[in-house]
Design a protein around this motif. Structure first.
Motif, PDB file in Angstrom:
ATOM      1  N   LEU A   1      11.555   9.105  -3.744  1.00 60.26           N
ATOM      2  CA  LEU A   1      11.153   7.761  -3.170  1.00 60.26           C
ATOM      3  C   LEU A   1       9.745   7.690  -2.849  1.00 60.26           C
ATOM      4  O   LEU A   1       9.122   8.590  -2.425  1.00 60.26           O
ATOM      5  N   ALA A   2       9.134   6.585  -3.448  1.00 58.02           N
ATOM      6  CA  ALA A   2       7.646   6.313  -2.944  1.00 58.02           C
ATOM      7  C   ALA A   2       7.670   4.832  -2.197  1.00 58.02           C
ATOM      8  O   ALA A   2       8.224   4.045  -2.763  1.00 58.02           O
ATOM      9  N   ILE A   3       6.706   4.790  -1.313  1.00 56.38           N
ATOM     10  CA  ILE A   3       6.751   3.577  -0.333  1.00 56.38           C
ATOM     11  C   ILE A   3       5.230   3.408  -0.150  1.00 56.38           C
ATOM     12  O   ILE A   3       4.545   4.530   0.072  1.00 56.38           O
ATOM     13  N   ALA A   4       5.007   2.104  -0.653  1.00 61.38           N
ATOM     14  CA  ALA A   4       3.545   1.647  -0.424  1.00 61.38           C
ATOM     15  C   ALA A   4       3.271   0.897   0.754  1.00 61.38           C
ATOM     16  O   ALA A   4       3.927   0.163   1.267  1.00 61.38           O
ATOM     17  N   GLY A   5       2.496   1.654   1.687  1.00 62.34           N
ATOM     18  CA  GLY A   5       2.059   1.207   3.000  1.00 62.34           C
ATOM     19  C   GLY A   5       1.502  -0.077   3.065  1.00 62.34           C
ATOM     20  O   GLY A   5       1.461  -0.963   3.940  1.00 62.34           O
ATOM     21  N   SER A   6       0.684  -0.409   1.959  1.00 63.68           N
ATOM     22  CA  SER A   6       0.067  -1.872   1.618  1.00 63.68           C
ATOM     23  C   SER A   6       0.031  -1.913   0.306  1.00 63.68           C
ATOM     24  O   SER A   6       0.164  -1.055  -0.430  1.00 63.68           O
ATOM     25  N   GLY A   7      -0.232  -3.317  -0.365  1.00 61.14           N
ATOM     26  CA  GLY A   7      -0.146  -3.592  -1.490  1.00 61.14           C
ATOM     27  C   GLY A   7       0.290  -5.012  -1.715  1.00 61.14           C
ATOM     28  O   GLY A   7       0.323  -5.887  -0.837  1.00 61.14           O
ATOM     29  N   PRO A   8       0.788  -5.103  -2.865  1.00 54.83           N
ATOM     30  CA  PRO A   8       1.216  -6.636  -3.494  1.00 54.83           C
ATOM     31  C   PRO A   8       2.395  -7.111  -2.475  1.00 54.83           C
ATOM     32  O   PRO A   8       3.379  -6.314  -2.309  1.00 54.83           O
TER      33      PRO A   8
ATOM     34  N   ALA B   1       1.726  -0.951 -10.023  1.00 59.45           N
ATOM     35  CA  ALA B   1       1.863  -2.452  -9.474  1.00 59.45           C
ATOM     36  C   ALA B   1       1.074  -2.746  -8.179  1.00 59.45           C
ATOM     37  O   ALA B   1       1.350  -4.066  -7.719  1.00 59.45           O
ATOM     38  N   GLY B   2      -0.076  -2.034  -8.061  1.00 60.18           N
ATOM     39  CA  GLY B   2      -0.696  -2.243  -7.000  1.00 60.18           C
ATOM     40  C   GLY B   2      -0.531  -1.669  -5.749  1.00 60.18           C
ATOM     41  O   GLY B   2      -1.179  -2.071  -4.744  1.00 60.18           O
ATOM     42  N   GLY B   3       0.413  -0.971  -5.441  1.00 62.74           N
ATOM     43  CA  GLY B   3       0.907  -0.183  -4.461  1.00 62.74           C
ATOM     44  C   GLY B   3      -0.395   0.713  -3.793  1.00 62.74           C
ATOM     45  O   GLY B   3      -1.104   1.698  -4.628  1.00 62.74           O
ATOM     46  N   GLU B   4      -0.653   0.636  -2.515  1.00 57.57           N
ATOM     47  CA  GLU B   4      -1.671   1.685  -1.820  1.00 57.57           C
ATOM     48  C   GLU B   4      -1.112   2.235  -0.696  1.00 57.57           C
ATOM     49  O   GLU B   4       0.095   1.973  -0.240  1.00 57.57           O
ATOM     50  N   GLN B   5      -1.608   3.154  -0.056  1.00 51.71           N
ATOM     51  CA  GLN B   5      -1.058   4.039   1.231  1.00 51.71           C
ATOM     52  C   GLN B   5       0.328   4.692   0.697  1.00 51.71           C
ATOM     53  O   GLN B   5       1.074   4.584   1.235  1.00 51.71           O
ATOM     54  N   ILE B   6       0.294   4.930  -0.484  1.00 50.29           N
ATOM     55  CA  ILE B   6       1.547   5.581  -0.910  1.00 50.29           C
ATOM     56  C   ILE B   6       2.055   6.906  -0.452  1.00 50.29           C
ATOM     57  O   ILE B   6       1.182   7.827  -0.372  1.00 50.29           O
ATOM     58  N   ILE B   7       3.266   6.945   0.211  1.00 57.09           N
ATOM     59  CA  ILE B   7       3.694   8.081   0.768  1.00 57.09           C
ATOM     60  C   ILE B   7       5.091   8.511  -0.263  1.00 57.09           C
ATOM     61  O   ILE B   7       5.673   7.440  -0.542  1.00 57.09           O
ATOM     62  N   THR B   8       5.337   9.697  -0.362  1.00 56.37           N
ATOM     63  CA  THR B   8       6.520   9.959  -1.183  1.00 56.37           C
ATOM     64  C   THR B   8       7.539  10.901  -0.423  1.00 56.37           C
ATOM     65  O   THR B   8       6.952  11.593   0.517  1.00 56.37           O
TER      66      THR B   8
ATOM     67  N   PRO C   1       3.501  -8.154   4.337  1.00 53.79           N
ATOM     68  CA  PRO C   1       4.802  -8.517   3.398  1.00 53.79           C
ATOM     69  C   PRO C   1       5.824  -7.111   3.561  1.00 53.79           C
ATOM     70  O   PRO C   1       5.517  -6.193   4.112  1.00 53.79           O
ATOM     71  N   ASN C   2       6.927  -7.560   2.987  1.00 53.11           N
ATOM     72  CA  ASN C   2       7.795  -6.514   2.870  1.00 53.11           C
ATOM     73  C   ASN C   2       7.377  -5.258   2.178  1.00 53.11           C
ATOM     74  O   ASN C   2       6.529  -5.416   1.276  1.00 53.11           O
TER      75      ASN C   2
ATOM     76  N   ARG D   1      10.250 -11.407  -7.835  1.00 56.50           N
ATOM     77  CA  ARG D   1       8.800 -11.220  -7.948  1.00 56.50           C
ATOM     78  C   ARG D   1       8.782  -9.650  -8.486  1.00 56.50           C
ATOM     79  O   ARG D   1       8.012  -9.167  -9.185  1.00 56.50           O
ATOM     80  N   THR D   2       9.617  -8.819  -7.760  1.00 54.41           N
ATOM     81  CA  THR D   2       9.853  -7.402  -7.867  1.00 54.41           C
ATOM     82  C   THR D   2      10.085  -7.086  -9.271  1.00 54.41           C
ATOM     83  O   THR D   2       9.370  -6.118  -9.786  1.00 54.41           O
TER      84      THR D   2
END
Length: 684
Positions: free
Chosen positions: A470-477, A604-611, A542-543, A327-328
């Motif tokens: 690095l970018a991480i989405a706290g919420s999203g798909p 890709a639909g990521g939200e609450q993104i932190i870098t 989700p992860n 899926r990724t």
């Protein structure tokens, strides 16, 4: 408090209540029964001993606050009262430290653990897929130090990616080789399922060493120093794996070729002030045949028709097809199209099909930092080193640390000396050889050469790793499946994209987070950093999806490995002393790549993104390189183009220390290719 409330039993009751406040009971057990008690009982006197002071302080401040507010100790309060007291203490300056440490311990025990904790079952995590019977592969025993030959043609120091490859090359050329590895023999079962002592996320005494008694000294920019203990946090010490196979024993296997421009960075971009940037003494075309050999002899799965495969000239495709999609890959490929980004499957040194009598990948959830349950991951330990041993011309000496290369005044090495620890105890050993090859990793190679008085002023200089964005989405798909190897898709569209980018770097999906990593992230992303809301967030969300980049680092003239004049290891060898800072060009490169990571994740639909921007790692990391760099002139490097140390007649290097620049990719395939080249070009 009355005497009974100050007793050890009272403190334990308070601690149990505190841990159960952090992870309260529901359909799954609370923190104390779900892993905390076991972890403290089993390891409270060794690597968890640090917890004694913060836990005692946390118990004291919690009871004082509870009595002040409710006239009862903390353990006697109702759950809602406990949560309110805990939250207020977490915000108070005098108590935030010990309470935060207690949360960390709770999550380490409930979601990390040295063996399967309750939190794994709660979030549906399994280290090995159902129905897979793990193999327990054992290292070869090697020889006893008393069985060393009188002399060898070549001694190779370090049995990692470079050492294993060069040993196989030389043994198959007919040379009598002694391959020395400081690690003790291990079984693969010792390198799985333990998330607190695994290589990548290891917080305590990492299983792949080097363990207690091997300090390093970190010199800060202001001149102050800090002693780094090897049995502590692996990230703080430096992500170095000391095992048969080195880092390839527990790596994730990403296997990239450097690009043509990576070999001529100074010619392409110029040399910025304050940097040691230079060109390699040879180009991509000279290394290409060895890249081909590395891919086929190691075993790499990839797509030669993808953007990655077409990015560099190649005469032959990959020996195995790329690992399956997920899926990724599908989601980030679609998102990439929206941004005009081309994507490719990642080339991995992992069997995508059965090969060489070893199984294909079973997509376990803990590939990174752990041994493969079915031995599908390809490393020096199951490819090159078995080949070297199969010649009957290679002796393997395990548990042996070389502390000095013995040599005469004209730079001719005669052998090595050190300490070996085997069934007969710990004792000194010596071995003689016509040639010495050092392949101990960029920090340890420089340390050994310096401690032995070998090489010129370039030994230890030019130390670099990679910048990381690095970018991480706290919420999203929900796109990150709980399967391995953990990365899946990449883009090379930002590698050498323009002359102002200083090389850029590859971007790929961030690794699958282990449950403990997600729990720590939940302290920022969950509705609350502890309690029922955090536990529900762990179970129901989700992860976390993310993207990250390996960014070309511009080597800095101040970044260096030396030997400390005072601090020594347990064998009396001077400790490595490390210093470094990021060049402005690297910082700019990392910042630009962080934005690209964020943009791709957002599409890709990521939200609450932190870098996160990590421009330098002076303590070294698994991509450490450059400390014995190649040069056609000793005025500009430590080794000649064939890998021989300038100023010596017969001492060679065959690891990432040789790298003049480190590319915008994981460097292991280049290490192996160049080690094969060093072995092939070494005169008879």
């Amino acid at each position: 408090m009355v005497d009974d409330e100050q007793s050890p039993h009272a403190e334990e009751r308070t601690l149990r209540a505190l841990f159960d406040t952090v992870v309260p009971a529901d359909h799954w057990p609370a923190g104390w029964d779900g892993g905390v008690e076991r972890l403290l009982r089993e390891h409270g006197s060794d690597f968890m001993a640090w917890t004694t002071t913060p836990l005692a302080t946390a118990a004291q401040v919690a009871d004082r606050a509870a009595i002040l507010r409710h006239a009862r100790p903390f353990a006697a309060l109702a759950p809602a009262e406990q949560s309110a007291v805990f939250a207020s203490l977490l915000e108070a300056e005098h108590s935030a430290g010990p309470l935060s440490a207690l949360i960390t311990i709770a999550y380490q025990a409930y979601y990390g653990g040295t063996r399967q904790p309750a939190g794994w079952g709660m979030v549906g995590y399994s280290a090995v897929p159902d129905g897979v019977e793990p193999l327990d592969v054992a290292d070869p025993p090697g020889i006893d130090a008393d069985s060393l030959a009188d002399t060898y043609d070549v001694i190779v120091i370090g049995a990692g990616a470079g050492g294993g490859a060069v040993a196989a090359e030389l043994a198959e050329r007919g040379k009598h080789v002694l391959l020395i590895e400081r690690a003790q023999p291990m079984r693969s079962s010792e390198l799985r399922g333990n998330h607190l002592q695994g290589k990548r996320t290891g917080l305590y005494d990492v299983r792949v060493g080097p363990h207690a008694g091997n300090p390093r000294v970190l010199e800060h920019p202001d001149g102050t120093t800090e002693v780094l203990q090897a049995e502590g946090d692996s990230l703080a010490y430096g992500l170095n794996a000391m095992a048969l196979g080195g880092g390839t024993r527990v790596w994730q296997g990403m296997s990239w070729r450097f690009w043509e421009q990576d070999f001529r960075m100074a010619s392409t971009y110029g040399t910025p002030a304050g940097s040691t940037l230079a060109d390699w003494p040879f180009g991509y075309s000279e290394l290409e045949p060895y890249y081909e050999r590395a891919e086929w002899e190691l075993g790499v799965a990839g797509d030669a028709d993808s953007a990655v495969g077409r990015a560099t000239p190649r005469r032959r495709g990959y020996p195995m097809p790329a690992l399956r999609s997920d899926r990724t890959r599908e989601a980030l490929t679609i998102a990439g199209r929206r941004l005009g980004i081309t994507t490719s499957p990642i080339p991995f040194a992992i069997n995508s099909v059965d090969r060489d009598s070893r199984a294909a990948c079973v997509h376990c959830a803990q590939c990174i930092g752990h041994a493969c349950p079915v031995d599908a991951k390809n490393g020096a330990q199951n490819t090159f080193i078995p080949r070297a041993l199969a010649t009957d011309r290679t002796d393997l000496l395990l548990g042996a640390q070389v502390t000095s290369i013995e040599h005469s005044g004209d730079g001719t090495a005669t052998g090595v000396s050190g300490v070996v620890e085997d069934r007969n105890g710990e004792r000194r050993f010596r071995a003689r050889a016509d040639r010495i090859v050092v392949a101990a990793g960029a920090i340890e190679t420089a340390r050994l050469l310096l401690a032995s008085g070998l090489g010129n002023d370039w030994v230890g200089r030019n130390h670099m790793t990679h910048g990381v964005a690095l970018a991480i989405a706290g919420s999203g798909p929900d796109i990150k499946e709980t399967v391995g190897p953990g990365h899946s898709v990449a883009t090379v569209d930002f590698v050498h994209r323009d002359r102002n980018g200083w090389g850029g770097g590859v971007i790929f999906d961030a690794p699958l987070q282990f449950p403990y990593d997600k729990a720590q992230a939940g302290r920022e992303f969950a509705p609350a950093p502890f309690g029922a809301e955090h536990k529900a967030w762990m179970r129901e969300t989700p992860n976390l999806a993310g993207t990250m980049s390996m960014v070309q680092e511009i080597p800095h003239e101040w970044t260096r490995v030396t030997v400390d004049p005072v601090v020594k290891d347990r064998r009396g060898m001077p400790a490595a002393r490390l210093r470094g800072t990021a060049h402005d060009a690297t910082r700019a490169n990392v910042a630009a790549m962080a934005q690209h990571c964020s943009d791709w994740l957002s599409a890709a639909g990521g939200e609450q993104i932190i870098t996160r921007e990590m421009s330098v790692a002076p303590q070294g990391q698994e991509h450490s390189a450059g400390t014995a760099r190649l040069s056609s002139d000793p005025a500009h490097g430590a080794c000649d183009p064939q890998g021989r140390v300038w100023g010596t007649r017969n001492v060679y290097v065959a690891d990432a220390s040789l790298h003049v620049t480190n590319g915008g990719f994981n460097p292991a395939l280049t290490v192996i290719a160049n080690a094969l080249r060093v072995g092939a070009l070494m005169p008879d």
